[in-house]
Design an enzyme around this catalytic site. Structure first.
Site, PDB file in Angstrom:
ATOM      1  N   HIS A 198      31.687 -16.798  28.779  1.00 21.05           N
ATOM      2  CA  HIS A 198      32.379 -17.506  29.858  1.00 21.05           C
ATOM      3  C   HIS A 198      32.212 -19.012  29.719  1.00 21.05           C
ATOM      4  O   HIS A 198      31.541 -19.659  30.523  1.00 21.05           O
ATOM      5  CB  HIS A 198      31.871 -17.033  31.223  1.00 21.05           C
ATOM      6  CG  HIS A 198      32.397 -15.687  31.608  1.00 21.05           C
ATOM      7  ND1 HIS A 198      31.625 -14.562  31.617  1.00 21.05           N
ATOM      8  CD2 HIS A 198      33.647 -15.296  31.981  1.00 21.05           C
ATOM      9  CE1 HIS A 198      32.356 -13.521  31.985  1.00 21.05           C
ATOM     10  NE2 HIS A 198      33.593 -13.944  32.219  1.00 21.05           N
ATOM     11  N   HIS A 214      36.746 -19.820  26.235  1.00 24.55           N
ATOM     12  CA  HIS A 214      37.376 -18.664  26.890  1.00 24.55           C
ATOM     13  C   HIS A 214      38.502 -19.148  27.817  1.00 24.55           C
ATOM     14  O   HIS A 214      39.589 -18.561  27.829  1.00 24.55           O
ATOM     15  CB  HIS A 214      36.327 -17.884  27.673  1.00 24.55           C
ATOM     16  CG  HIS A 214      36.891 -16.889  28.640  1.00 24.55           C
ATOM     17  ND1 HIS A 214      37.626 -15.783  28.244  1.00 24.55           N
ATOM     18  CD2 HIS A 214      36.840 -16.839  30.010  1.00 24.55           C
ATOM     19  CE1 HIS A 214      38.000 -15.100  29.316  1.00 24.55           C
ATOM     20  NE2 HIS A 214      37.541 -15.716  30.406  1.00 24.55           N
ATOM     21  N   HIS A 238      40.069 -20.408  35.952  1.00 28.48           N
ATOM     22  CA  HIS A 238      39.801 -19.106  36.571  1.00 28.48           C
ATOM     23  C   HIS A 238      38.337 -18.665  36.484  1.00 28.48           C
ATOM     24  O   HIS A 238      37.918 -17.795  37.253  1.00 28.48           O
ATOM     25  CB  HIS A 238      40.709 -18.038  35.942  1.00 28.48           C
ATOM     26  CG  HIS A 238      40.197 -17.533  34.628  1.00 28.48           C
ATOM     27  ND1 HIS A 238      40.315 -18.255  33.474  1.00 28.48           N
ATOM     28  CD2 HIS A 238      39.530 -16.405  34.306  1.00 28.48           C
ATOM     29  CE1 HIS A 238      39.752 -17.584  32.483  1.00 28.48           C
ATOM     30  NE2 HIS A 238      39.268 -16.468  32.957  1.00 28.48           N
ATOM     31  N   ASP A 239      37.572 -19.224  35.570  1.00 31.58           N
ATOM     32  CA  ASP A 239      36.151 -18.840  35.463  1.00 31.58           C
ATOM     33  C   ASP A 239      35.241 -20.058  35.544  1.00 31.58           C
ATOM     34  O   ASP A 239      34.108 -20.026  35.053  1.00 31.58           O
ATOM     35  CB  ASP A 239      35.896 -18.128  34.130  1.00 31.58           C
ATOM     36  CG  ASP A 239      36.057 -16.626  34.253  1.00 31.58           C
ATOM     37  OD1 ASP A 239      35.943 -16.122  35.381  1.00 31.58           O
ATOM     38  OD2 ASP A 239      36.321 -15.975  33.225  1.00 31.58           O
ATOM     39  N   ASP A 263      43.316 -12.671  30.984  1.00 33.55           N
ATOM     40  CA  ASP A 263      41.863 -12.725  31.156  1.00 33.55           C
ATOM     41  C   ASP A 263      41.145 -11.704  30.279  1.00 33.55           C
ATOM     42  O   ASP A 263      40.038 -11.942  29.805  1.00 33.55           O
ATOM     43  CB  ASP A 263      41.539 -12.489  32.646  1.00 33.55           C
ATOM     44  CG  ASP A 263      40.088 -12.804  32.971  1.00 33.55           C
ATOM     45  OD1 ASP A 263      39.474 -13.583  32.212  1.00 33.55           O
ATOM     46  OD2 ASP A 263      39.576 -12.282  33.972  1.00 33.55           O
TER      47      ASP A 263
END
Ligand SMILES: Nc1ncnc2c1ncn2[C@@H]1O[C@@H]2COP(=O)(O)O[C@H]2[C@H]1O
Length: 877
Positions: free
Chosen positions: A275, A279, A315-316, A426
Site C-alpha cells: 500500500h 500501488h 483511495h489508499d 484496486d
C-alpha cells in the site's frame, strides 16, 4: 557566564548569539542593536502612548503591579532603561517582557529572562539573549487561556501534547497516521548528483515514452516508478489531466494541482510493501484503462473522469500497512473514530478531502461543485472496502441483467459503474502480465505477513491470511484469484465486452494456473523434505555413533539417541506458553516439526551441549556447531523451552522484522539480554504515529500492555514505578499501588463478587472517552482469554472481600511477578490475609503472571509476598 542587566530591552525580536567577536566589534554590534531596539520601541509604542506623562504613569503602575504581584517584594526592580509596553502590544507581537512574563507566571521571577548581555569577564563577547517565549506562558496558563475558546477538551489535550517539544518531534506527522512517512531513497538520486543533465534527458525521455502507452494494460508501473525517480503518481496524474484536458476544462491552477498530487503521493507510506504510492499509481493507470473502454469513454463526463481519477490516486492514502481487523483488535483510535466500519476507507477519503481543502485546487469552482467533488470522492473510496465486495458484485450483476440500468443518461447509474471500475482497478494487480503480477503478489503477501508478525508479537489472534507459517504466497494468490478477482472481472467482461477485458481475463487464467503449479511443486518439495528429514535423522545418528565409536567407543545407544533428541529439543529452557505457540507456528508451515532440519539446527549458543556431552569427541561437537544457522543466536535462548530448530524462513523473518521495527524485537539479541520489556503495537510499527496523540492512546497502550512481559520487578511500563520492598522483609515485597494513569480509563461496573463465572466484563465509561472504553474492553477480554489467572484470582473465595471493597471502583493496576519454581505467593492487603490460592496454582505452571486488579486510589497498598528463595530466582531483591 555572567549576564548583566545592562541595556535590558523587554521585547522579543529574533536575536542570535554573536560569538567571539573583538571588543570593538562587540561594542559596535551592541550599539547597532541598541539603536535598532530604540527605533523599534519607538515604533511600537507609537499610538499606544500619548506623551511622556503617560509613560511615566504606566511605568509607575507597572512597577507597583510588580511589587504587589510578588507579595510586596520586588525581586527585580525595573531599571532605568526598561520600557513599559502596554500588554496589548506585547500580545499582538507575541512578545514577552519582564512585566508580562511575571504577569503570566505565578512564581516570582528572580532573574531577567532575556535582553542584551555583555560579558564583562573576558571582554570578548556580546550575547543577545532571546527573551522567554510564549511556551512558558502556554504551560502555565494554557488551559485557562484556551478554555475561553470553544475548543473541546479532547482538542485541548491534543494541543497540549503537541505543544510539548518531545511530542512534537515524535509525532509531527501530517496525516494523523500510524506511521510517519519516509520517502524512499530515489533510485536515481545518487546518479543525479553526478550527472544530472544526462540523467534528466535520458530518464525523462523514457518516462515520456512510457506515458504514451499509459492506456495499455501491459504498462509496467515499476519501470515507470524508476524512470520518474520515485514519483510515479505525480507524473502519471499530470499526464492524465493533460490528456483528458481537465486543466483547461476546469481552469485548474497547475501549481496547485501539482501540489495536490505531490501531497497525495507523499501521503502514502513507502515503508509499506504494497500500500504505497506505486500501488496508487498502478490503480490510477488501471482506472485510466477502464475509462478508455468504449462504453465508459462515450458516456462519462469530464467531471466524473476527474473525480474518479483523484479517487483512484487517493483511495489508499495514509494506509498503515495493516488491515481494519488489526486496527480494531489493537484498539486503534481510527477504529473507534469510524465505529469499526470501513475504518481505513473513511480515513482515506477524509485525508484526500483534507488535501484538496488545503491546496484549494478547486476553490474557484464554487461551493456546490466542491461539495459534489467531496461527496463523490467519499462514495468512490468507500466502495473500495473489500469487505463490501460481494454486495457490489451482486448489485452489478443485477444491473447488467436489468433494463432499468441506464448508465448513459442516469448520473447515479454511471457513478455506480465508475465505482465498479475503481474496485476492479484496486484489485487488478493479479490480472497484470505474470512478471508484474507476481511482483505485486509478493508485495501484498509480505504486507500481510508483517501484520501476522505484529499480531503474533502482540498476542492478538493471527489473521489466517497473514500467517506466514501456515500459508504461502501461491496459496493466497490462487484463492484471491478464484474467489475475489475472477468473479468480479468476469462480470466486468460481460458488461464491457471488449478485447482488453478479455485479455485481462486471460491473464487471470494464466496467473492462476501458474500459482497452482507453484503450490503443487511446493507440496511435492515439502513431502520430499519430510522424507529426507527422516533420513537425515538416521544419518545424524550414524555420524554420532561412528564418531563416538571411533574416539571413545564408550557411548551406548540410549545415550546416543538422547543426544540427538536433546540437541533437537533443548529442554533446559523455561516454559512460556506464548513461545510454545510461536514454535508450533514456526513448525507448522510444512505440516510438522519433523520437517525441520535435524541435529545441526541447534543454536551455537546452546553450549550446554558442549558441557554435557563429555563423551562426544570434540571434533564431532565442533562439526555440529559449524553447521548451525548463523542467525540462531538471535533467538530467545531462555524463552524456547523445546527446540531451537526453527525453519530458516522464520529466522529470515526475524531479521527482517528486526530491521523493520528498527527497535527491539523479540528476535533481537538486545531483547534477549534485556528481555521482558513491555511493548505495544505502536512500538512495533515502523514509525511513531499520531495514534499516540489520540484520546484513546492510553487505551491502546493499555490493551497491548497486558499481553506483554514486563521487566521483573517492575509493575508495568505504564506506571513506570519500580518495585518496592527489600530483603529486610521475610520475602520480596511488591506493592500494588493504584495507578493514577488508569483512573477514568477503565471502569468496571456490576462486578458481582458472588458470581464467579461472571467476572468483570461489563465496562461502562464514566469520565473517559468512548474509544478508551473500546480499547479497555478489548484489553480486558483479550486479557481474560490469554490469562486465565485473572479469573482464578478474582473469583477465589478469599479475594471476594477485595473485590467487593475495591474492584468495583475506578482505577487499575497491573503487576507482574516472575518465577520459574513453585512458590508460595500470597496476595494480601498489608497483612489482612487475603490469600488467593489460585495464584499459587498458576505460579506452579507459569513463569510469568500478569494480574490486573482494580483498586481505588485511596485503598491501602496490596502486597504480594514472595518467599526469599523466590525472590532470588526471579531476580527480585
Ligand atoms: N494480489 C493480491 N492478493 C491478495 N489480496 C489482495 C491482492 N491485491 C489486493 N488484495 C486485497 O484486496 C484489498 C483491496 O482493498 P485494500 O487495498 O484495502 O486491500 C487489498 C488487499 O487486502
Amino acid at each position: 557566564m555572567l549576564y548583566s542587566n545592562i541595556h535590558y530591552i523587554p521585547c522579543v525580536f529574533t536575536c542570535t548569539p554573536v560569538k567571539s567577536v573583538t571588543v570593538e566589534r562587540a561594542k559596535s554590534t551592541l550599539k547597532l542593536v541598541k539603536n535598532e531596539w530604540k527605533n523599534k520601541m519607538r515604533h511600537c509604542n507609537m499610538g499606544t502612548r500619548k506623551n511622556d506623562d503617560d509613560e511615566s504613569v504606566g511605568r509607575q503602575a507597572w512597577a507597583n503591579t510588580m511589587c504587589t504581584k510578588n507579595s510586596g517584594k520586588c525581586t527585580l526592580p525595573p531599571l532605568p532603561r526598561d520600557r513599559w509596553i502596554p500588554p496589548g502590544a506585547l500580545v499582538r507581537r507575541c512578545g514577552i517582557s519582564y512585566a508580562s512574563s511575571n504577569s503570566y507566571c505565578t512564581q516570582p521571577r528572580t532573574q531577567r529572562r532575556g535582553g542584551i548581555s555583555f560579558d564583562r569577564g573576558d571582554q570578548s563577547a556580546v550575547y543577545v539573549r532571546m527573551l522567554g517565549d510564549m511556551k512558558m506562558r502556554s504551560r502555565q496558563d494554557y488551559k485557562s487561556e484556551r478554555r475561553r475558546t470553544s475548543l473541546p477538551d479532547i482538542d485541548l489535550k491534543l494541543l497540549d501534547r503537541l505543544s510539548q517539544r518531545e511530542t512534537k518531534l515524535k509525532f509531527g506527522s501530517r496525516f494523523l497516521s500510524l506511521h510517519k512517512r519516509r520517502r524512499r531513497p530515489r533510485p536515481t538520486m545518487k546518479l543525479a548528483a553526478e550527472c544530472i543533465a544526462l540523467l534528466d534527458a535520458h530518464y525523462n525521455g523514457q518516462a515520456q515514452c512510457m506515458l504514451a502507452h499509459a492506456g495499455e494494460w501491459s504498462f509496467n508501473i515499476f519501470t515507470f516508478d524508476t524512470l520518474t525517480n520515485g514519483r510515479p503518481l505525480l507524473h502519471l496524474a499530470m499526464h492524465l489531466f493533460h490528456e483528458y484536458d481537465l486543466i483547461q476544462k476546469f481552469h485548474l491552477d497547475v501549481i496547485k494541482l501539482m501540489t495536490t498530487f505531490t501531497l497525495i503521493e507523499d501521503g502514502y507510506h513507502d515503508s509499506n510493501p504494497y500500500h504505497n504510492a506505486v500501488h496508487a499509481a498502478d490503480v490510477t493507470q488501471a482506472m485510466h484503462c477502464y475509462l478508455q473502454e468504449e462504453k465508459l469513454r462515450k458516456t462519462v463526463t469530464p467531471f466524473e473522469v476527474m473525480v474518479s481519477l483523484i479517487a483512484a490516486m487517493a483511495h489508499d492514502i495514509d494506509h498503515p500497512g495493516v488491515n481494519q481487523g488489526f486496527l480494531i483488535a489493537t484498539a486503534n483510535h481510527l477504529a473507534a473514530l469510524y465505529d469499526n466500519s470501513s475504518v481505513l476507507e473513511n480515513h482515506h477519503w477524509r485525508s484526500a478531502v483534507g488535501i484538496l481543502t488545503e491546496t484549494k485546487v478547486f476553490a474557484h469552482l464554487g461551493r456546490d461543485l466542491i461539495q459534489s467533488i467531496e461527496d463523490q470522492l467519499q462514495s468512490f473510496i468507500l466502495a473500495t472496502d473489500i469487505t463490501k465486495q460481494q454486495d457490489f458484485l451482486n448489485r452489478f450483476k443485477k444491473c447488467i441483467d436489468s433494463d432499468v440500468f441506464d448508465y448513459v443518461n442516469n448520473e447515479k447509474h454511471r457513478h455506480f459503474l465508475l465505482q465498479i471500475a475503481l474496485k476492479c482497478a484496486d484489485i487488478s494487480n493479479p490480472c497484470r502480465v505474470w512478471d508484474i503480477s507476481k511482483r505485486w503478489s509478493e508485495r501484498v503477501c509480505e504486507e500481510f505477513f508483517r501484520q501476522g508478525d505484529y499480531e503474533r508479537i502482540l498476542h492478538v489472534p493471527v489473521t489466517p491470511l497473514c500467517d506466514r507459517y501456515s500459508t504461502s504466497v501461491a496459496k493466497i494468490q490462487a484463492g484471491f484469484l478464484d474467489f475475489v478477482v475472477g468473479p468480479l472481472f468476469s462480470v466486468w467482461l460481460d458488461f464491457v465486452q471488449s478485447r482488453k477485458a478479455q485479455g485481462i481475463l486471460d491473464n487471470i487464467q494464466i496467473n492462476k494456473s501458474r500459482w497452482k503449479e507453484i503450490i503443487h511443486k511446493d507440496d511435492k518439495q515439502n513431502e520430499s523434505e519430510e522424507d529426507s528429514d527422516d533420513t537425515d535423522l538416521e544419518v545424524s545418528s550414524d555420524i554420532f555413533a561412528t564418531a563416538n565409536e571411533d574416539s571413545h567407543g564408550d557411548i551406548d545407544s540410549t545415550e546416543l539417541s538422547d543426544t540427538v533428541e536433546e540437541s533437537r529439543l533443548p529442554l533446559t529452557f523455561g516454559s512460556y506458553e506464548e513461545e510454545e505457540e510461536l514454535i508450533r507456528n514456526a513448525g507448522s508451515r510444512r505440516g510438522s516439526g519433523r520437517s525441520l532440519p535435524p541435529v545441526h539446527e541447534v543454536a551455537e549458543n546452546f553450549t550446554f551441549l558442549n558441557e554435557r556431552r563429555h563423551s562426544l569427541p570434540h571434533l564431532c561437537l565442533r562439526r555440529d556447531i559449524m553447521n548451525v544457522t548463523i542467525h540462531r543466536d538471535t533467538f530467545l535462548r531462555t524463552r524456547f523451552n523445546r527446540r531451537s530448530s526453527l525453519p530458516t524462513a522464520m529466522i529470515q523473518q526475524a531479521t527482517s522484522l528486526d530491521k523493520l521495527t528498527g527497535r527491539f524485537s523479540m528476535f533481537s539479541t538486545d531483547y534477549i539480554v534485556k528481555s521482558k520489556k513491555s511493548f505495544s503495537m505502536e512500538e512495533l510499527m515502523t514509525r511513531p504515529k499520531v495514534s499516540n496523540l489520540s484520546p484513546c492512546y492510553e487505551a491502546s497502550r493499555l490493551a497491548s500492555g497486558y499481553f506483554t512481559f514486563t521487566e521483573p520487578g517492575y509493575f508495568s511500563s505504564r506506571t513506570g514505578r519500580r518495585k518496592s520492598g527489600g530483603s529486610s522483609h521475610s520475602g520480596s515485597k511488591i506493592s500494588l499501588n493504584s495507578n493514577p494513569q488508569s483512573v477514568n480509563c477503565l471502569d468496571i461496573e456490576n462486578c458481582d463478587p458472588d458470581n464467579e463465572s461472571e467476572g468483570c466484563e461489563k465496562l461502562v465509561g464514566t469520565d473517559c472517552q468512548r474509544e478508551a472504553n473500546i480499547g479497555a474492553k478489548q484489553t480486558l477480554l483479550a486479557f481474560q482469554q490469554n490469562q486465565n489467572c485473572l479469573n482464578k484470582l478474582l473469583n477465589h473465595n478469599s479475594s471476594r472481600n477485595t473485590r467487593k471493597d475495591h474492584l468495583d471502583k475506578t482505577s487499575h493496576t497491573s503487576f507482574n511477578c516472575n518465577s520459574s519454581k513453585q512458590t508460595d505467593v500470597h496476595l494480601s492487603d498489608e497483612g489482612k490475609g487475603l490469600q488467593p490460592s489460585g495464584l499459587e496454582n498458576k505460579l506452579t505452571n507459569s513463569r510469568n503472571i500478569n494480574l490486573d486488579v482494580g483498586f481505588p486510589p485511596h485503598s491501602k497498598d496490596i502486597v504480594l509476598n514472595l518467599p526469599k528463595n523466590t525472590a532470588q530466582t526471579t531476580g527480585l531483591s
